[in-house]
Design an enzyme around this catalytic site. Sequence first.
Site, PDB file in Angstrom:
ATOM      1  N   TYR A  11       0.948  -1.452   0.239  1.00  0.00           N
ATOM      2  CA  TYR A  11      -0.347   0.428   0.456  1.00  0.00           C
ATOM      3  C   TYR A  11       0.495   1.176   0.217  1.00  0.00           C
ATOM      4  CZ  TYR A  11      -3.337   3.601   2.187  1.00  0.00           C
ATOM      5  OH  TYR A  11      -3.935   4.755   1.968  1.00  0.00           O
ATOM      6  N   TYR A 141       7.023  -5.496  17.065  1.00  0.00           N
ATOM      7  CA  TYR A 141       6.795  -4.753  16.316  1.00  0.00           C
ATOM      8  C   TYR A 141       7.311  -3.523  16.351  1.00  0.00           C
ATOM      9  CZ  TYR A 141       5.168  -1.750  12.406  1.00  0.00           C
ATOM     10  OH  TYR A 141       5.278   0.017  11.120  1.00  0.00           O
ATOM     11  N   HIS A 187      -6.712  -2.418   9.590  1.00  0.00           N
ATOM     12  CA  HIS A 187      -6.965  -1.160  10.021  1.00  0.00           C
ATOM     13  C   HIS A 187      -8.471  -0.418  10.161  1.00  0.00           C
ATOM     14  CE1 HIS A 187      -2.736  -1.701   9.221  1.00  0.00           C
ATOM     15  NE2 HIS A 187      -2.379  -1.242   9.982  1.00  0.00           N
ATOM     16  N   ARG A 219      -5.916   8.709  16.822  1.00  0.00           N
ATOM     17  CA  ARG A 219      -4.421   8.634  16.346  1.00  0.00           C
ATOM     18  C   ARG A 219      -3.866   9.632  15.505  1.00  0.00           C
ATOM     19  NH1 ARG A 219      -4.230   5.863  19.951  1.00  0.00           N
ATOM     20  NH2 ARG A 219      -3.694   3.300  19.651  1.00  0.00           N
TER      21      ARG A 219
HETATM   22  N1  UDP Z   1      -9.217   0.523  15.762  1.00  0.00           N
HETATM   23  C1  UDP Z   1     -10.865  -0.312  16.383  1.00  0.00           C
HETATM   24  N2  UDP Z   1     -11.799  -0.788  15.629  1.00  0.00           N
HETATM   25  C2  UDP Z   1     -11.219  -1.473  14.839  1.00  0.00           C
HETATM   26  C3  UDP Z   1      -9.672  -0.933  14.253  1.00  0.00           C
HETATM   27  C4  UDP Z   1      -8.870  -0.311  15.542  1.00  0.00           C
HETATM   28  O1  UDP Z   1     -12.346   1.006  17.301  1.00  0.00           O
HETATM   29  O2  UDP Z   1     -12.276  -2.679  14.049  1.00  0.00           O
HETATM   30  C5  UDP Z   1      -9.007   1.382  16.950  1.00  0.00           C
HETATM   31  C6  UDP Z   1      -7.434   0.547  17.648  1.00  0.00           C
HETATM   32  O3  UDP Z   1      -8.292   0.408  18.851  1.00  0.00           O
HETATM   33  C7  UDP Z   1      -7.324   1.807  17.386  1.00  0.00           C
HETATM   34  C8  UDP Z   1      -7.013   2.934  16.299  1.00  0.00           C
HETATM   35  O4  UDP Z   1      -8.543   2.548  15.344  1.00  0.00           O
HETATM   36  O5  UDP Z   1      -7.129   2.864  18.648  1.00  0.00           O
HETATM   37  C9  UDP Z   1      -6.235   2.651  14.945  1.00  0.00           C
HETATM   38  O6  UDP Z   1      -6.367   1.024  15.358  1.00  0.00           O
HETATM   39  P1  UDP Z   1      -5.460   0.869  13.279  1.00  0.00           P
HETATM   40  O7  UDP Z   1      -5.115  -0.876  13.964  1.00  0.00           O
HETATM   41  O8  UDP Z   1      -6.187   1.610  12.384  1.00  0.00           O
HETATM   42  O9  UDP Z   1      -3.737   1.761  13.615  1.00  0.00           O
HETATM   43  P2  UDP Z   1      -2.760   1.314  14.369  1.00  0.00           P
HETATM   44  O10 UDP Z   1      -3.086   2.600  15.306  1.00  0.00           O
HETATM   45  O11 UDP Z   1      -2.686   0.169  15.319  1.00  0.00           O
HETATM   46  O12 UDP Z   1      -1.288   1.317  13.973  1.00  0.00           O
END
Ligand code: UDP
Length: 364
Positions: A11, A141, A187, A219
């Site tokens: 991506y 990670y 995501h 975020r």
């Molecule tokens: N999140 C959520 N529901 C989902 C996926 C993610 O509430 O189905 C929340 C997750 O807890 C975080 C934010 O969205 O606070 C971003 O998560 P993501 O996995 O997209 O990216 P990360 O921040 O982990 O790289």
Amino acid sequence: MRILVVGGAGYVGSTSVEAFVEDGHHVVVYDNLTSGHAAAVVDGAKLVVGDISDGALLDLVLREQRIDAVLHCAARSLVGESMADPGLYYRTNVSGGVALLEAMRSAGTSRLVYSSTAAVYGEPRRVPIAEGDRTEPISPYGATKLAFEGAMRWFAAAHGFRAISLRYFNVAGATERNGEDHRPETHLAPLVLRVAAGEANHVQIFGQDYPTPDGTCIRDFLHVRDLASAHMLALEATDDAEPSLEVYNLGSAAGFSVREVVEAARRVTGRAIPARVVKRRLGDPPVLVASSRRARRELGWQPKHSTLDEMLSDAWNWRASHPGGYRDREAAAIEVDGQAGGEAGGPESSDPGQRPRPSATVVA
Ligand code: UDP
């Protein structure tokens, strides 16, 4: 410039490749296609199917293609998966990365830009996070991405590498041609759009009891187009730099909550998007926002697509024009050594035992 993009069928990599080709650069993509897509590589870029751990092949490509600079985007990148299988992350993100560094050294290529992550900071003590803040990753990670930054730093000191590491969090959006097609998808933004498209009943909100204004996590979202421009500025900056590793955060410095993402998606798509609050996901800090003042000041980076609405509407439009993601376009699978191309060990799996391909095939 003659650029090798390792992980350039994924991506983040593919959208940068698209921008580089549009700007007239000579671009070679090196990818194992485990999670990347051959169809994401624009005409005009060469695709070499190969594994990041295959130093001999990387060396060959760097020499034959007379590469000036490398953009390294190949990594395992899921926090949860890394907690369950740290060895996979160390093999891919550290050992694989070192194979790339050794190949660059052998081929005499010293300019490197790395797609790093703000996960190297762990639980931030303050936000927005600055580059000099404490780095104490809380997942394999983040630890492996930080370890590779360390390797870059020592290759700069010992072998004259001119390296830049870009640390960022959540990337969203799409170009007209390239978008996000992870399988499985974890995501937030693409999952929300999946609900909008009727492919899932509801989106889960992981916790609404965080110390934030609406109780959901905050975020830092970045448009993939703005990331491509940062990658190019960083590649250019390695040209006349002294041997060193420079580190830059990329982010909005504002941040958006999970609820704001869902609301923006409702606005942009005009769909209801049911959401259910469930319990917190392990390892999610309440607020992750990076200060990108240094990148703006020193690289001249100026993000132009910072609103959630623009990121989500671009991603939504891409979904509409690519209903099956890339998979449909890959039905006519590439031929590699007389076999249909597809799953191969490499940057995204990096298990030497799963590497069926001894050599690469230049596909385009
Ligand atoms: N999140 C959520 N529901 C989902 C996926 C993610 O509430 O189905 C929340 C997750 O807890 C975080 C934010 O969205 O606070 C971003 O998560 P993501 O996995 O997209 O990216 P990360 O921040 O982990 O790289």
